[in-house]
Design a protein around this motif. Sequence first.
Motif, PDB file in Angstrom:
ATOM      1  N   PHE A   1       0.862  -1.182   0.042  1.00 21.20           N
ATOM      2  CA  PHE A   1       0.066   0.063  -0.130  1.00 21.20           C
ATOM      3  C   PHE A   1       1.049   1.256  -0.089  1.00 21.20           C
ATOM      4  O   PHE A   1       1.424   1.733   1.040  1.00 21.20           O
ATOM      5  N   LEU A   2       0.838   1.926  -1.246  1.00 17.58           N
ATOM      6  CA  LEU A   2       1.698   3.157  -1.238  1.00 17.58           C
ATOM      7  C   LEU A   2       1.019   4.123  -2.295  1.00 17.58           C
ATOM      8  O   LEU A   2       0.931   3.612  -3.410  1.00 17.58           O
ATOM      9  N   GLU A   3       0.672   5.194  -1.815  1.00 20.21           N
ATOM     10  CA  GLU A   3       0.362   6.187  -2.804  1.00 20.21           C
ATOM     11  C   GLU A   3       1.255   6.611  -3.754  1.00 20.21           C
ATOM     12  O   GLU A   3       2.364   7.147  -3.549  1.00 20.21           O
ATOM     13  N   HIS A   4       1.129   6.476  -5.289  1.00 21.19           N
ATOM     14  CA  HIS A   4       2.324   6.602  -6.165  1.00 21.19           C
ATOM     15  C   HIS A   4       1.600   7.221  -7.435  1.00 21.19           C
ATOM     16  O   HIS A   4       0.615   6.791  -8.046  1.00 21.19           O
ATOM     17  N   THR A   5       2.389   7.895  -8.340  1.00 21.03           N
ATOM     18  CA  THR A   5       2.330   8.424  -9.648  1.00 21.03           C
ATOM     19  C   THR A   5       3.453   8.596 -10.329  1.00 21.03           C
ATOM     20  O   THR A   5       4.517   9.002  -9.565  1.00 21.03           O
ATOM     21  N   SER A   6       3.491   8.662 -11.707  1.00 22.73           N
ATOM     22  CA  SER A   6       4.567   8.951 -12.518  1.00 22.73           C
ATOM     23  C   SER A   6       4.327  10.574 -12.846  1.00 22.73           C
ATOM     24  O   SER A   6       5.244  11.024 -13.620  1.00 22.73           O
ATOM     25  N   ASN A   7       3.141  10.938 -12.563  1.00 25.36           N
ATOM     26  CA  ASN A   7       2.959  12.479 -13.113  1.00 25.36           C
ATOM     27  C   ASN A   7       3.428  13.342 -11.888  1.00 25.36           C
ATOM     28  O   ASN A   7       2.750  13.563 -11.278  1.00 25.36           O
ATOM     29  N   PHE A   8       4.524  13.975 -12.313  1.00 25.66           N
ATOM     30  CA  PHE A   8       5.213  14.782 -11.399  1.00 25.66           C
ATOM     31  C   PHE A   8       4.512  16.007 -11.257  1.00 25.66           C
ATOM     32  O   PHE A   8       4.726  16.651 -10.129  1.00 25.66           O
ATOM     33  N   GLY A   9       4.096  16.550 -12.418  1.00 20.48           N
ATOM     34  CA  GLY A   9       3.485  17.877 -12.454  1.00 20.48           C
ATOM     35  C   GLY A   9       4.480  19.043 -11.928  1.00 20.48           C
ATOM     36  O   GLY A   9       5.779  18.827 -12.329  1.00 20.48           O
ATOM     37  N   TRP A  10       4.289  19.699 -10.795  1.00 22.23           N
ATOM     38  CA  TRP A  10       5.088  20.918 -10.131  1.00 22.23           C
ATOM     39  C   TRP A  10       6.236  20.075  -9.583  1.00 22.23           C
ATOM     40  O   TRP A  10       7.424  20.695  -9.781  1.00 22.23           O
ATOM     41  N   LYS A  11       6.095  18.886  -9.332  1.00 22.47           N
ATOM     42  CA  LYS A  11       7.287  18.240  -8.454  1.00 22.47           C
ATOM     43  C   LYS A  11       8.598  18.034  -9.504  1.00 22.47           C
ATOM     44  O   LYS A  11       9.735  17.665  -9.056  1.00 22.47           O
ATOM     45  N   GLU A  12       8.299  17.928 -10.623  1.00 25.27           N
ATOM     46  CA  GLU A  12       9.467  17.890 -11.661  1.00 25.27           C
ATOM     47  C   GLU A  12      10.572  19.054 -11.203  1.00 25.27           C
ATOM     48  O   GLU A  12      11.647  18.401 -11.404  1.00 25.27           O
TER      49      GLU A  12
END
Length: 401
Positions: free
Chosen positions: A181-192
């Motif tokens: 269980f871990l919240e995750h995404t490859s869509n970085f948005g502003w985090k890039e």
Amino acid sequence: MPLLTIFVLSLIVVLTLSLGHAKFSSGIDDPPPKFSALDRNFDRLGLLPKLPSFAYSISGSKGDVSSVKRLLEAVYHPRNYYVLHLDLEASDAERLELAKYVKSESLVFREFGNVMVVGNANLVTYKGPTMMASTLHAIAILLKKDKDWDWFINLSASDYPLVSQDDLLHIFSYLPRDLNFLEHTSNFGWKEYQRARPLIIDPALYQSKKSGVFWAKEKRSMPASFKLFTGSEWVVLTKSFVEFCVWGWDNLPRTLLMYYTNFLSSPEGYFHTVVCNHKDYQNTTVNHDLHYIKWDNPPKQHPISLTLEHFNDMVQSGAPFARRFAKDDPVLNKIDRELLQKSDGQVTPGGWCVGNSVLGKDPCVVYGNPNSVKPTVNSKRLEKLIVKLLDSDNFRSKQCI
């Protein structure tokens, strides 16, 4: 019959995980498993679910002793294991106080010997890789202490549970032991541009006093040999996966650990990137951190402190944990009283507690079988959340995307 739904969904997940492992062979001749996928989760004779065990890492810093104590009491169960860590900013006196508390004859921790306090504390820099190093250190201690546990859970002094451990053990007994269980995404948005491209240096790697991270002038490009993922730093991970991260039978965990050494807020990406870039684990993810968190808006970078006004929302979320809480906020008393049925200074009662609670006595001072679990009505909300997460519309479609 929601528990039957969890059971059926779990069987489907077990089968698809097994098929996934069969499809993506590692090229190594692994020995045949001792038990089938169903045997290791269900009793052979009665097909009753076997109770899991959790391994907790609870972290804090200067001034967090009382919060760590309270959190430990709230999540304690004799089936589990606990590592408590106050970073180097906390004084030796605080660590000593915590160690004496764990060994106190007035509490049950000493009887079961399943709570450990890190004496040689780590220096941890906020947003630096030393946060990740401290978590991996706790995992290594838990693996060395005892391998008879199923999931690793990391909490901080500002976290608190919304269900009892009996509720959590009961619901998780119906789940395959392969789920991470871990919240995750490859869509970085502003985090890039604020996380992935900057280069930072954590002074805690070579200094003995805490300070902020140092920023380099140069920026780096996104990696080409692996795909970056980001998400919540709060996780519930399988023993198999965290063993892979610590011992690593291929070089991916070490390569990524070195990459994240200069990465801002590495706990928000390290486990996520490892799990989604390895064929043995990328089909095991459930895209949720099992926390209720209320974010500032915008830009959703920092969780706001939860208060009594958030109580109903956090309860209805079904999440087993919530953050963040200010020290001794009145909402914690409400959670103790209405959700955990515990009194101040006592552990959360469960089926293993057989003492008398008359006149405020601690019913867990007298204990029985640790395998006796009595879930409460609060487990129904967690059950509903798990059913939703394992539904076909949410499970496969939200894995490592």
